[in-house]
Design a protein around this motif. Structure first.
Motif, mmCIF file in Angstrom:
data_model
loop_
_atom_site.group_PDB
_atom_site.id
_atom_site.type_symbol
_atom_site.label_atom_id
_atom_site.label_comp_id
_atom_site.label_asym_id
_atom_site.label_seq_id
_atom_site.Cartn_x
_atom_site.Cartn_y
_atom_site.Cartn_z
ATOM 1 N N LYS A 1 0.165 -1.528 -0.617
ATOM 2 C CA LYS A 1 0.044 0.275 0.084
ATOM 3 C C LYS A 1 1.339 1.568 0.067
ATOM 4 C CE LYS A 1 -1.519 1.429 4.113
ATOM 5 N NZ LYS A 1 -0.810 2.285 4.498
ATOM 6 N N SER B 1 -1.944 3.297 10.127
ATOM 7 C CA SER B 1 -3.128 2.602 8.522
ATOM 8 C C SER B 1 -2.704 1.654 8.677
ATOM 9 C CB SER B 1 -2.735 4.080 7.427
ATOM 10 O OG SER B 1 -2.953 3.657 6.230
ATOM 11 N N VAL C 1 -5.136 -1.836 7.993
ATOM 12 C CA VAL C 1 -5.243 -2.430 7.168
ATOM 13 C C VAL C 1 -5.307 -3.499 6.592
ATOM 14 C CG1 VAL C 1 -4.443 -2.481 4.193
ATOM 15 C CG2 VAL C 1 -5.310 -0.248 4.947
#
Length: 279
Positions: free
Chosen positions: A66, A73, A77
């Motif tokens: 990503k 984050s 995810v």
């Protein structure tokens, strides 16, 4: 033990030189019903190459790439893509003892009031073992003013879902503490009194960055975000800050009375006199 699937989430940003040690600590777990999701948070080193090699060798390792968004984050995810009932978080430069999952999952399965399981930890540099740290875990009162558990613990995926995951605005550290503040308002954190976690001591570690940003992160964000909680625990909050003021006062008096300070003050005194005359 019910043999529930455990999803191990390993966020990684330019840690190709360390990640294999973390993956080996996963592979060596006595509990074998797991998947390991490696979340590459925009690395520019050989992280992808190493992670894909492991994924080819063992299908339980899953690689996901990503754009860089920070630790919170990457964790969110990875957890969102997981299939397990329980989540084990592991940073890419740290390690767990081979028995941790078995011991932690046993506690979570037996105690529905437990939202996360942590343990004692030990810092290390290469092959050298350093000091041991012994967090206590507990309930919300134990987490109001300090993090009382290792940030990378095993938790119920349900807990992560109900409290809204990790705060992705927090990119300077203490995101794990803030997560526990929300979690312990409903569940407790159990700490296994054994050294089962190994934390790599590094000069550029997130913890050292976090310490530099301590006042800003804590006073300007966490306390304000949870204002109602600290108002609810008003007496404890006031006591904490009064004690902090006293500690700072004692530290300053100790500095003023130190020999080094007095020598420095004596040496600089003539310079201050000259400066006052010039100005």
């Amino acid at each position: 033990m019910k043999n529930n699937l455990v999803s191990i989430i390993i966020p990684c940003y330019n840690q190709a030189c360390f990640i294999e040690e973390a993956l080996y600590s996963v592979l060596e777990q006595t509990y074998t019903n797991w998947e390991c999701i490696i979340v590459d948070d925009g690395s520019t080193d050989d992280t992808k190459k190493i992670a894909q090699y492991w994924a080819e060798k063992d299908s339980r390792f899953i690689y996901f790439e990503k754009l860089n968004g920070g630790l919170s984050s990457a964790r969110n995810v990875g957890i969102s893509k997981s299939k397990g009932t329980f989540i084990l978080l592991l940073d890419s430069d740290d390690k767990y003892d081979f028995s941790f999952i078995s011991k932690a999952i046993n506690i979570l399965e037996k105690d529905p009031n437990c939202g996360a399981v942590s343990c004692w930890g030990q810092k290390f540099i290469k092959t050298k073992r350093l000091e041991i740290f012994k967090p206590t875990g507990g309930v919300i009162e134990d987490f109001l003013f300090q993090n009382s558990a290792i940030g990378t613990s095993m938790l119920r995926k349900l807990c992560w879902q109900e409290i809204g995951g990790y705060d992705e605005k927090m990119k300077k550290g203490y995101e794990d503490w803030e997560f526990y503040i929300r979690l312990t308002q409903k569940w407790k954190v159990h700490v296994i009194p054994e050294v089962l976690f190994f934390y790599r001591q590094r000069d550029d570690s997130m913890r050292k960055i976090a310490i530099k940003n301590y006042d800003k992160v804590i006073k300007e964000y966490i306390f304000k975000k949870h204002k109602d909680l600290y108002v609810l625990h008003y007496d404890e909050t006031i006591k904490h800050f009064l004690e902090e003021i006293e500690i700072n006062k004692c530290s300053r008096l100790k500095l003023l009375n130190s020999l080094d300070y007095k020598i420095g003050h004596f040496i600089l005194k003539p310079l201050r006199w000259v400066k006052s005359k010039i100005s």
